[in-house]
Design a protein around this motif. Sequence first.
Motif, PDB file in Angstrom:
ATOM      1  N   ASP A 165       9.471 -26.016 -10.863  1.00  0.00           N
ATOM      2  CA  ASP A 165       8.999 -26.595 -11.566  1.00  0.00           C
ATOM      3  C   ASP A 165       9.057 -26.516 -12.838  1.00  0.00           C
ATOM      4  OD1 ASP A 165       8.621 -27.770  -8.728  1.00  0.00           O
ATOM      5  OD2 ASP A 165       7.261 -27.242  -8.157  1.00  0.00           O
ATOM      6  N   ASP A 166       9.014 -24.903 -13.052  1.00  0.00           N
ATOM      7  CA  ASP A 166       8.222 -24.375 -13.878  1.00  0.00           C
ATOM      8  C   ASP A 166       9.912 -24.385 -15.018  1.00  0.00           C
ATOM      9  OD1 ASP A 166       6.077 -23.780 -13.470  1.00  0.00           O
ATOM     10  OD2 ASP A 166       7.411 -21.152 -12.590  1.00  0.00           O
ATOM     11  N   ARG A 167      10.837 -24.135 -14.469  1.00  0.00           N
ATOM     12  CA  ARG A 167      11.730 -24.524 -15.449  1.00  0.00           C
ATOM     13  C   ARG A 167      12.137 -26.602 -15.854  1.00  0.00           C
ATOM     14  NH1 ARG A 167      16.702 -21.452 -15.666  1.00  0.00           N
ATOM     15  NH2 ARG A 167      17.488 -23.211 -17.436  1.00  0.00           N
ATOM     16  N   TRP A 168      11.570 -27.383 -15.091  1.00  0.00           N
ATOM     17  CA  TRP A 168      11.488 -28.291 -15.749  1.00  0.00           C
ATOM     18  C   TRP A 168      10.757 -28.827 -16.487  1.00  0.00           C
ATOM     19  CZ3 TRP A 168      15.157 -32.887 -15.092  1.00  0.00           C
ATOM     20  CH2 TRP A 168      16.026 -32.718 -14.395  1.00  0.00           C
ATOM     21  N   LYS A 169       9.333 -28.268 -16.126  1.00  0.00           N
ATOM     22  CA  LYS A 169       8.395 -28.984 -16.783  1.00  0.00           C
ATOM     23  C   LYS A 169       8.469 -27.963 -17.989  1.00  0.00           C
ATOM     24  CE  LYS A 169       3.154 -28.601 -16.887  1.00  0.00           C
ATOM     25  NZ  LYS A 169       3.567 -28.237 -18.740  1.00  0.00           N
TER      26      LYS A 169
ATOM     27  N   ALA B  85       9.199 -33.672 -28.898  1.00  0.00           N
ATOM     28  CA  ALA B  85       9.720 -33.329 -29.803  1.00  0.00           C
ATOM     29  C   ALA B  85       9.907 -35.344 -29.923  1.00  0.00           C
ATOM     30  CB  ALA B  85      11.375 -33.355 -29.521  1.00  0.00           C
ATOM     31  N   GLY B  86       9.161 -36.126 -28.550  1.00  0.00           N
ATOM     32  CA  GLY B  86       9.068 -36.765 -28.767  1.00  0.00           C
ATOM     33  C   GLY B  86      10.072 -38.025 -28.510  1.00  0.00           C
ATOM     34  N   LEU B  87      10.913 -38.114 -27.404  1.00  0.00           N
ATOM     35  CA  LEU B  87      12.495 -38.063 -26.820  1.00  0.00           C
ATOM     36  C   LEU B  87      11.886 -38.541 -25.391  1.00  0.00           C
ATOM     37  CD1 LEU B  87      14.680 -34.686 -27.015  1.00  0.00           C
ATOM     38  CD2 LEU B  87      14.313 -36.692 -28.542  1.00  0.00           C
ATOM     39  N   VAL B  88      10.600 -38.816 -24.778  1.00  0.00           N
ATOM     40  CA  VAL B  88      10.137 -39.351 -23.627  1.00  0.00           C
ATOM     41  C   VAL B  88       8.345 -39.355 -24.055  1.00  0.00           C
ATOM     42  CG1 VAL B  88      11.953 -38.174 -22.248  1.00  0.00           C
ATOM     43  CG2 VAL B  88       9.894 -36.615 -22.006  1.00  0.00           C
ATOM     44  N   PRO B  89       7.888 -40.133 -23.104  1.00  0.00           N
ATOM     45  CA  PRO B  89       6.420 -40.135 -23.298  1.00  0.00           C
ATOM     46  C   PRO B  89       5.758 -38.944 -22.644  1.00  0.00           C
ATOM     47  CG  PRO B  89       7.704 -42.350 -22.467  1.00  0.00           C
ATOM     48  CD  PRO B  89       8.529 -40.887 -22.488  1.00  0.00           C
ATOM     49  N   GLU B  90       4.131 -38.250 -23.029  1.00  0.00           N
ATOM     50  CA  GLU B  90       3.848 -37.139 -22.750  1.00  0.00           C
ATOM     51  C   GLU B  90       3.109 -38.007 -21.721  1.00  0.00           C
ATOM     52  OE1 GLU B  90       1.265 -36.184 -25.819  1.00  0.00           O
ATOM     53  OE2 GLU B  90       2.702 -35.611 -27.035  1.00  0.00           O
ATOM     54  N   ASP B  91       2.567 -38.776 -20.585  1.00  0.00           N
ATOM     55  CA  ASP B  91       2.523 -39.665 -19.959  1.00  0.00           C
ATOM     56  C   ASP B  91       3.184 -39.890 -18.626  1.00  0.00           C
ATOM     57  OD1 ASP B  91       3.411 -41.035 -20.914  1.00  0.00           O
ATOM     58  OD2 ASP B  91       1.592 -42.859 -20.538  1.00  0.00           O
ATOM     59  N   MET B  92       4.572 -39.415 -18.688  1.00  0.00           N
ATOM     60  CA  MET B  92       5.996 -39.793 -17.818  1.00  0.00           C
ATOM     61  C   MET B  92       6.036 -38.630 -16.385  1.00  0.00           C
ATOM     62  SD  MET B  92       9.082 -38.898 -18.850  1.00  0.00           S
ATOM     63  CE  MET B  92      10.098 -38.846 -17.554  1.00  0.00           C
ATOM     64  N   ASP B  93       5.891 -39.701 -15.657  1.00  0.00           N
ATOM     65  CA  ASP B  93       5.751 -38.713 -14.273  1.00  0.00           C
ATOM     66  C   ASP B  93       7.833 -38.322 -14.001  1.00  0.00           C
ATOM     67  OD1 ASP B  93       6.061 -37.664 -11.939  1.00  0.00           O
ATOM     68  OD2 ASP B  93       5.329 -39.586 -10.795  1.00  0.00           O
ATOM     69  N   TYR B  94       7.183 -36.527 -14.609  1.00  0.00           N
ATOM     70  CA  TYR B  94       8.606 -36.263 -14.954  1.00  0.00           C
ATOM     71  C   TYR B  94       9.414 -35.485 -13.584  1.00  0.00           C
ATOM     72  CZ  TYR B  94       6.649 -31.285 -14.392  1.00  0.00           C
ATOM     73  OH  TYR B  94       5.918 -30.573 -14.025  1.00  0.00           O
ATOM     74  N   LYS B  95       7.979 -35.752 -12.558  1.00  0.00           N
ATOM     75  CA  LYS B  95       8.624 -35.054 -11.468  1.00  0.00           C
ATOM     76  C   LYS B  95       9.673 -35.807 -10.366  1.00  0.00           C
ATOM     77  CE  LYS B  95       5.376 -31.875 -10.957  1.00  0.00           C
ATOM     78  NZ  LYS B  95       4.425 -30.989  -9.544  1.00  0.00           N
TER      79      LYS B  95
END
Length: 337
Positions: A299-303, A312-322
């Motif tokens: 999980d740490d590496r994915w985070k 960097a603005g490549l994805v939204p800060e509130d997306m559910d990346y998990k």
Amino acid sequence: MRFSLKAWTGFPGERLRGLLLCCALSIPALATAQQPLTKITFGTNWFAQAEHGGFYQAKATGIYEKYGLDVTITMGGPQVNNLQLLLAGRQDFTMGYPIRNLNSVNQNMPVVTVAAPFQSDPQALLAHPHVKSLEEIKGQPVYVFSGAQQTFWPWLKQRFGFSDDMIRPYTFSVAPFLADKSVVQQGYVTSEPFAMEQGGVKPSIFLFADYGYPPYAQTIETTREMIEDNPEVVRKFVQASMEGWKSYFENPAPANALIKKDNPEMTDAQIAFGIGKIKEYGLVAGGDAATNGLGVMTDDRWKATFDFMAKAGLVPEDMDYKQAYSLEFLPSPPVMP
């Protein structure tokens, strides 16, 4: 099945019971032997090479068959969109990249990463020997492919103050590099340095992972539908593939024969160079894999990858990346290098 003569010297009833017992014991084994293999298509991200060795090894040595899988490996290339093929159902698994995976999830694509054969991205900047640090490259022209703007270039801007006006178009050739000592270009540590050395230049190599670039590489991606409908197939494919990587480092000859069959331009020298660099930089067996097994993810590496992309603005800060990955299908017990 072999029988002794003594088994057939009893009374008729005993002989009949013995025959029925032998037949009963034989049926499950026969059914297992005749059970059809599950057909799987796995797409790589480029022409066959050492970086794909574990998958070719699992096929060449029968490891996939041991797990009930009939795997077809299809090569990628500059004109192949393996993500599109995966989503269209023409591949069951594909070789992916966490940044692409997170972007896909952000676009509501049902793509999930289930293992990370490469613990570090082999991507690097390659310079002539007089260049001793990444800091020296700041402000100089750098040849990178167009997709760099959505992958490592924003990280270089964050980490080293690079700017977009440094970018020059990369044509996947080392000829400009060999012709001009001022040229700096992208490349895999397992590939382009070999061509450069063949051309008489031993380059300075700046592997991004050594400077904290967080993504895994050469990952195994599949669809959420595959995970929900065929979880055991996913688990078996990951397990067999990681066993393939372990076997590849022990004796790569079976896989190399298949690699050269699929990609006749691949040479023994190039493959040997690739294997050597994979080992030297610990790309597969280093990092967390050294203690937690091949293909491991955390999980740490994915985070860390998500945090870099969000900053960097490549994805939204509130997306559910998990939603982009699952740790459920990692080998258990681990396949230790």
